[in-house]
Design a protein around this motif. Sequence first.
Motif: not given
Lengths: 337, 337
Positions: B223-249
């Motif tokens: 969950s992130v606030p509604f800005t491009p900046h926070d979208g980037a932060a959200g994706a970084e969080e996901l990419m840092a997972l041990p098994e990152p997603p292959t797709a992001i909605l």
Amino acid sequence: MVNRSEINMADVARRANVSVATVSRALRGLPGVGEATRARILEIAEELAYVISPEASRLSSGQTGRVGVVVPATQIWFYGEMLAAIERRLREADLDVLLYQVSDEEVRMRFFRDLPTRRKVDAVVLIALPLPQLEVDRLDHLGVEVVVAGGRVRDFPYVEVDDRAIAATAVDHLVGLGHERIALIRATNYGEIHWAPDVLRLEGYLMALSAAGIPDRSEYVVSVPFTPHDGAAGAEELMALPEPPTAILCFSDEIAIGAMEAVRRAGLRVPEDVSIVGIDDHPFAAVMGLTTIRQDVDAQGEAAANMALRRLDHAPVDNLVIPHELVIRTSTAPPRS
Amino acid sequence: MVNRSEINMADVARRANVSVATVSRALRGLPGVGEATRARILEIAEELAYVISPEASRLSSGQTGRVGVVVPATQIWFYGEMLAAIERRLREADLDVLLYQVSDEEVRMRFFRDLPTRRKVDAVVLIALPLPQLEVDRLDHLGVEVVVAGGRVRDFPYVEVDDRAIAATAVDHLVGLGHERIALIRATNYGEIHWAPDVLRLEGYLMALSAAGIPDRSEYVVSVPFTPHDGAAGAEELMALPEPPTAILCFSDEIAIGAMEAVRRAGLRVPEDVSIVGIDDHPFAAVMGLTTIRQDVDAQGEAAANMALRRLDHAPVDNLVIPHELVIRTSTAPPRS
């Protein structure tokens, strides 16, 4: 059940056991009323569903309590941001904003033909838009105070940025990095209409090149309509030149973001192969790493609203130039040697 | 010099040698007046600087000729686009738009406390925004017609999209490409407020995964606030997972564009390493190559304005769901095997 239409300030005053003047001050948020009293008055007013009738109180004094804001299109960020600031400031001053969107020529002509603001608003804030001379002449007939936000129209009071200096600052930054092949993507989509920011930014670009002793090359200046898509097309045109530029200054961040994408699609890198500079500091600029010249649109809108408020008080106003600022991010770097 | 305040419709009629009714029809653009006559009447009216006084004509009938549009912030594209369509449609119907921006809690609370629309507007178009229950309850007290654009509020007539189906369409697209590790970046920045689009899109995401036989993983929903900046932060969080997603909605294109940048900054490629899908079809989506679920914001705004016009005519209205559409661009591809 209380009949709302019969409630007036005297009812509230009676119930709160204070004077009508105190109720008036409390409801308008003016000083001179203790916090506890104010809270009690608000509570009673709310209980009685009392609402100040703006028509009744203002029509008699010939005031509408409204300011018209004329804007080309609210979905373009620059205009939306400007409108947001103007509305916020006028709302704080207890004025309502009547929105006039003049998105195409027909609507714009109708607006200026019908002079619809007369008797509807006390003042107009015109968010700078390209106007043919005929319509500029008509502004005199509006019969209300006019102030201009984000540019100049005739001799109306204005808030603007220094577009010439903005472009020069961007070119100076690129020259300082060692660039000599510096292109400009202009935004000229207005037919025969003189659109000052475009003309002034071109002048600033040419002046700064000249000051750096860099001859300008006509093939390095391309004109596009104002969209990211067209920014991409402009960059493609520049990259296809026999000797493509090493840096591109774009009329806006929207155009610059389109240009960045076009450069990437061409298999080139920003900034290694091409540096890109925008103008605005659009909300997307930071996340895209776009170097830009920040113009404080919020400050321009707030200042224009303040200017309108002063005009309504018949107070003198000074034209205002809001400072800009170079924001260096990762889309600019020295050219490859 | 003619004294404008003394001009009335009878003066125009006398000068044009037609009836007052004909002048009225001509000025209002109603049928039944020949083109030549209309042109002559308009010319004379202009010459005399005649303007219909909206206050005088409408106050007597209890109508203001204005519609209030309540919007969180005009500089956010979705709201600016919606407002643009609503204003355009109401302007065509000769109604003025009074803009109410309720950008923060304080302003919003003040709006609902003061019920400022009463006696100022004939109807309110509420552009869907997260509202606490207390304020939702207050809407009853506005005392004017209310319609909702882009969502539902209580039992007011509404125009919306099917947020559940939107998210499911996006997930189906990714599943169709072969993805199983599908993440969702939500936009939840509203404290305790129930924000329907966010909740419904989450439901659609979970339903579509379930229908595809893919177990949902809690670490794939951020969950992130509604800005491009926070979208980037959200994706970084996901990419840092041990098994990152292959797709992001992503909840919106703004968030998706931030996410694309974060993936690129991490040295990964879109779509080769990570597929990204947005929602909206923001003006930047095409140039960025973003696959998205297009929701027709302009159509929603126009439909909501039409609904308000029908309510003002005391005509029945039907709630409306505007169709969405999958727009496939280059940000989605099969996962690497």
